[in-house]
Design a protein around this motif. Structure first.
Motif, PDB file in Angstrom:
ATOM      1  N   VAL A 102       0.837  -1.205   0.000  1.00 15.89           N
ATOM      2  CA  VAL A 102       0.000   0.000   0.000  1.00 15.89           C
ATOM      3  C   VAL A 102       0.871   1.255   0.000  1.00 15.89           C
ATOM      4  CG1 VAL A 102      -1.638   1.340   1.378  1.00 15.89           C
ATOM      5  CG2 VAL A 102      -2.005  -1.096   1.037  1.00 15.89           C
ATOM      6  N   GLY A 103       1.938   1.230   0.788  1.00 19.40           N
ATOM      7  CA  GLY A 103       2.812   2.394   0.874  1.00 19.40           C
ATOM      8  C   GLY A 103       3.582   2.677  -0.392  1.00 19.40           C
ATOM      9  N   SER A 104       3.857   1.646  -1.172  1.00 20.72           N
ATOM     10  CA  SER A 104       4.662   1.877  -2.376  1.00 20.72           C
ATOM     11  C   SER A 104       3.824   1.959  -3.650  1.00 20.72           C
ATOM     12  CB  SER A 104       5.705   0.776  -2.522  1.00 20.72           C
ATOM     13  OG  SER A 104       5.073  -0.481  -2.599  1.00 20.72           O
ATOM     14  N   THR A 140       0.886  12.707   2.165  1.00 20.92           N
ATOM     15  CA  THR A 140      -0.231  13.090   3.032  1.00 20.92           C
ATOM     16  C   THR A 140      -0.026  12.464   4.404  1.00 20.92           C
ATOM     17  OG1 THR A 140      -1.502  11.161   2.367  1.00 20.92           O
ATOM     18  CG2 THR A 140      -1.803  13.177   1.056  1.00 20.92           C
ATOM     19  N   VAL A 141      -1.016  12.640   5.246  1.00 18.59           N
ATOM     20  CA  VAL A 141      -0.957  12.024   6.571  1.00 18.59           C
ATOM     21  C   VAL A 141      -0.955  10.502   6.443  1.00 18.59           C
ATOM     22  CG1 VAL A 141      -2.239  11.750   8.729  1.00 18.59           C
ATOM     23  CG2 VAL A 141      -2.047  13.993   7.685  1.00 18.59           C
ATOM     24  N   TRP A 142      -1.743   9.981   5.486  1.00 15.36           N
ATOM     25  CA  TRP A 142      -1.777   8.527   5.295  1.00 15.36           C
ATOM     26  C   TRP A 142      -0.429   7.987   4.845  1.00 15.36           C
ATOM     27  CZ3 TRP A 142      -4.947   5.723   7.685  1.00 15.36           C
ATOM     28  CH2 TRP A 142      -6.224   6.161   7.956  1.00 15.36           C
ATOM     29  N   PHE A 143       0.271   8.737   4.038  1.00 13.50           N
ATOM     30  CA  PHE A 143       1.620   8.363   3.622  1.00 13.50           C
ATOM     31  C   PHE A 143       2.507   8.184   4.847  1.00 13.50           C
ATOM     32  CE2 PHE A 143       5.964   9.500   2.513  1.00 13.50           C
ATOM     33  CZ  PHE A 143       6.208   8.723   1.394  1.00 13.50           C
ATOM     34  N   VAL A 161       5.137   0.650   8.618  1.00  8.38           N
ATOM     35  CA  VAL A 161       6.117  -0.277   8.034  1.00  8.38           C
ATOM     36  C   VAL A 161       7.378  -0.320   8.892  1.00  8.38           C
ATOM     37  CG1 VAL A 161       7.674  -0.611   6.063  1.00  8.38           C
ATOM     38  CG2 VAL A 161       5.257  -0.135   5.671  1.00  8.38           C
ATOM     39  N   MET A 162       7.861   0.850   9.285  1.00  9.66           N
ATOM     40  CA  MET A 162       9.087   0.888  10.099  1.00  9.66           C
ATOM     41  C   MET A 162       8.885   0.238  11.466  1.00  9.66           C
ATOM     42  SD  MET A 162      10.859   4.512   9.183  1.00  9.66           S
ATOM     43  CE  MET A 162       9.414   5.517   8.947  1.00  9.66           C
TER      44      MET A 162
END
Length: 112
Positions: free
Chosen positions: A61-63, A72-75, A82-83
């Motif tokens: 989802v992140g990539s 954005t905030v969701w990013f 993930v981290m």
């Protein structure tokens, strides 16, 4: 690039899935390990497996879904997740390694 991240995410999820449902290494240790310690090891490995599957989903989802051009905030939330998941999975793996080293030392001390 989304194809490579999709393949990488699928590989991470497959490793978690295999580890969760098909790996029987922890059950073979039940013969030589204390029941309480083996139960702890089973829980650590199951939690790590579930977190690997979740990590794969968040990484994909992140990539592939969240925009890198306009964060954005969701990013931020997804990549922070993930981290955190990478850190928690690493800690669980180190705990499992510690239990393995303790087992090895006990077996050496007992003369096996």
């Amino acid at each position: 690039m989304p194809i490579l991240t999709g393949i990488f995410s699928l590989m991470i999820a497959a490793a978690g899935w295999y580890y969760l449902f098909y790996s029987d290494a922890v059950h073979r240790l039940a013969a030589v390990e204390d029941v309480a310690i083996n139960t702890r090891r089973v829980r650590i490995r199951r939690l790590g497996s579930v977190l690997l599957i979740l990590l794969a989903m968040l990484f994909y989802v992140g990539s592939a879904v969240v925009s890198w051009d306009e964060p954005t905030v969701w990013f931020a939330v997804i990549w922070l997740g993930v981290m955190v998941l990478v850190g928690v999975v690493t800690i669980l793996a180190l705990l499992d390694l510690r239990l393995t080293n303790q087992l090895r030392q006990r077996r050496k001390r007992d003369g096996h």
